[in-house]
Scaffold this motif. Sequence first.
Motif, PDB file in Angstrom:
ATOM      1  N   ASN A 106       0.835  -1.196   0.000  1.00 20.34           N
ATOM      2  CA  ASN A 106       0.000   0.000   0.000  1.00 20.34           C
ATOM      3  C   ASN A 106       0.870   1.247   0.000  1.00 20.34           C
ATOM      4  N   HIS A 107       0.477   2.216  -0.804  1.00 21.16           N
ATOM      5  CA  HIS A 107       1.256   3.443  -0.934  1.00 21.16           C
ATOM      6  C   HIS A 107       0.364   4.650  -0.660  1.00 21.16           C
ATOM      7  N   LEU A 108       0.867   5.556   0.179  1.00 13.05           N
ATOM      8  CA  LEU A 108       0.161   6.788   0.534  1.00 13.05           C
ATOM      9  C   LEU A 108       0.692   7.894  -0.370  1.00 13.05           C
ATOM     10  N   ILE A 109      -0.214   8.655  -0.958  1.00 11.80           N
ATOM     11  CA  ILE A 109       0.186   9.567  -2.034  1.00 11.80           C
ATOM     12  C   ILE A 109       0.349  10.997  -1.513  1.00 11.80           C
ATOM     13  N   PRO A 110       1.544  11.577  -1.641  1.00 10.00           N
ATOM     14  CA  PRO A 110       1.752  12.991  -1.288  1.00 10.00           C
ATOM     15  C   PRO A 110       1.050  13.899  -2.295  1.00 10.00           C
ATOM     16  N   ILE A 111       0.914  15.164  -1.952  1.00 11.57           N
ATOM     17  CA  ILE A 111       0.165  16.079  -2.823  1.00 11.57           C
ATOM     18  C   ILE A 111       0.925  16.418  -4.093  1.00 11.57           C
ATOM     19  N   ASP A 112       2.271  16.222  -4.101  1.00 12.75           N
ATOM     20  CA  ASP A 112       3.056  16.601  -5.280  1.00 12.75           C
ATOM     21  C   ASP A 112       3.400  15.411  -6.170  1.00 12.75           C
ATOM     22  N   ALA A 113       2.817  14.236  -5.869  1.00  7.33           N
ATOM     23  CA  ALA A 113       3.114  13.055  -6.684  1.00  7.33           C
ATOM     24  C   ALA A 113       2.580  13.244  -8.102  1.00  7.33           C
ATOM     25  N   SER A 114       3.432  12.997  -9.083  1.00  5.60           N
ATOM     26  CA  SER A 114       3.034  13.068 -10.492  1.00  5.60           C
ATOM     27  C   SER A 114       3.339  11.713 -11.110  1.00  5.60           C
ATOM     28  N   LEU A 115       2.380  10.805 -10.982  1.00  2.41           N
ATOM     29  CA  LEU A 115       2.599   9.411 -11.352  1.00  2.41           C
ATOM     30  C   LEU A 115       2.215   9.191 -12.819  1.00  2.41           C
ATOM     31  N   LYS A 116       3.213   8.900 -13.633  1.00  2.00           N
ATOM     32  CA  LYS A 116       2.985   8.697 -15.064  1.00  2.00           C
ATOM     33  C   LYS A 116       3.029   7.221 -15.444  1.00  2.00           C
ATOM     34  N   GLN A 117       3.794   6.434 -14.698  1.00  2.00           N
ATOM     35  CA  GLN A 117       3.926   5.016 -14.978  1.00  2.00           C
ATOM     36  C   GLN A 117       4.153   4.274 -13.669  1.00  2.00           C
ATOM     37  N   ARG A 118       4.001   2.939 -13.715  1.00  2.00           N
ATOM     38  CA  ARG A 118       4.080   2.150 -12.498  1.00  2.00           C
ATOM     39  C   ARG A 118       5.421   2.313 -11.783  1.00  2.00           C
ATOM     40  N   ALA A 119       6.466   2.462 -12.552  1.00  2.00           N
ATOM     41  CA  ALA A 119       7.796   2.579 -11.941  1.00  2.00           C
ATOM     42  C   ALA A 119       7.932   3.806 -11.047  1.00  2.00           C
ATOM     43  N   ASP A 120       7.047   4.813 -11.243  1.00  2.00           N
ATOM     44  CA  ASP A 120       7.113   6.024 -10.413  1.00  2.00           C
ATOM     45  C   ASP A 120       6.592   5.793  -9.003  1.00  2.00           C
TER      46      ASP A 120
END
Length: 547
Positions: A106-120
């Motif tokens: 499980n991953h908690l997402i910060p407000i500045d996360a810019s997830l483009k692909q799974r590797a991110d």
Amino acid sequence: MNFLRYILMMFLLLLGFESQAARYALVMGNADYRSMASLHNPAADAEDMATVLGNLKFQVTPLINASKREMDETLGNFYEQVKQQNAAHEVIVYFSGHGLQHEGANHLIPIDASLKQRADIPYMTVNAQQILDNLHEINSTGVNLLILDACRNVPTQLKSLVKGGNEGLVGMKPSGSLVLYATTPGKTALGHGEWRNSIYTHYLLEALRDRTKQSLSIFDVQTVVAAAVSKKTQQQQFPWHEGTLTQAFCFLPPCGVPQKDENLLSEMARLRAENALLKSEKERVVTPVTTEVEQVSSQPPTVNKPPKVSRQAFEPEMVLIPAGTFQMGSNDGDYNYETPVHAWKMNAFYMSKYEVTVGQFKAFVQEMGYTGVNIDSYGCDGLMKPQGFTPADNHPVSCVHWKDAEAYAAWLRKKTGKEYRLPTEAEWEYAARAGTTTKWYFGNDESRLGEYAWYGANSGNKTHVVGQKKPNNFGLYDMAGNVFEWTCSEYASYEDGKDAKCATGKDSRLWRGGSWYSVANDCRSAHRGGDYHGYDGYGFRLVFSAT
């Protein structure tokens, strides 16, 4: 044995439970995301959770709308704080916001996360399993509790990154720790666009503010919350937990104290605080900002014979509330927003003897062709239509927004020439207390509440005919329970004097009084809450000036 038990508990109380383990809490809430959908509740979730845990003697580190760097730094500092004394502690980490599962974690997402692909994902988020592992390493003999209200709907732009379309979180590996989830694995938890808090956090906070539940084991608390959430969402969401603890934990020690003993502890705490309150009362009084009332020291109300006021059949029956002064607010509960206690001097006014009924409001609706403000109300199928039951005309109207209540008051003003309006918060509490200073307007004995109120323990989960229970000393009925009652005041802290004014240009309004599904503690005269929208438990009564 009973005598010795009471002596022991009073001794523990006077010591402030100093023998208990140190208590630490990190409370995080991310709402204002930059590259994905923002969320309505998490910032308020974190603010309110921090306040409640602080009241329960946790050393709280709050973190709201944090970037990845801020989350990592704050977690690192928090771990160091817990390690400092090299002893067993009680540690809570709470998170509200976006979360997702990736590669079984499980991953908690910060407000500045810019997830483009799974590797991110591993590099731009915070791994919840890593939080658990760190807590176990630094506090292996203590209590570690991770609370995740992070199973929100995956934002559209992230759906392609979640394998198999699995929304929600996955089960974890809590070694000697406990994880509380807002919902079951693979399911999404519901936020709430009309509440201040998400549904799960709303009911968790409600339990933690309830003195009858604070000393329950953590497992019993989660059971209570799960039942409330499941019922409210019609079984769409069901909280669960996993893991074990090696020792008992409750939010307010000593754990498992019977109700009568808990009442004793609460009373002792109140008495112990009374001297400090008396010494600081003058400093606690806020500066009045109003032309309607004046703030002074407390005096009993002066009861005069009410002047005759003509009343037409469609109007609410009104009761004269005499001029006087009173102490507003409370230092008894675990609610910072009920403090500071402060005094108001009130002019005389008239208030509805009963909550406005379905029949009275229906007359306005039918005459004006009124359809409501068209704001979704949770638990409602439309204006005046709570889900699960159909109230009769002599029941209090519910499923009304405060703007609906103001429209009804404007209709009465036009038809009668009387200045009907919603009461200010100060007017409402003054009228509810009716000269009393106790928790409820009949005293401090919770066992008597059923004589005066329809609430969660006796309502059968529905409203009831107004005026069936005992009135308060001013002759007002149902000031506790049946439905929450809108006021015209903004939901704000007491320091700025807004409790004695009608708000203008604001969307939120404050409500009072408890409802048919409230716990006893939320029916106290000092209890307060606010909302931007409607809800199934919201109704109202009206006032107008006696001058």
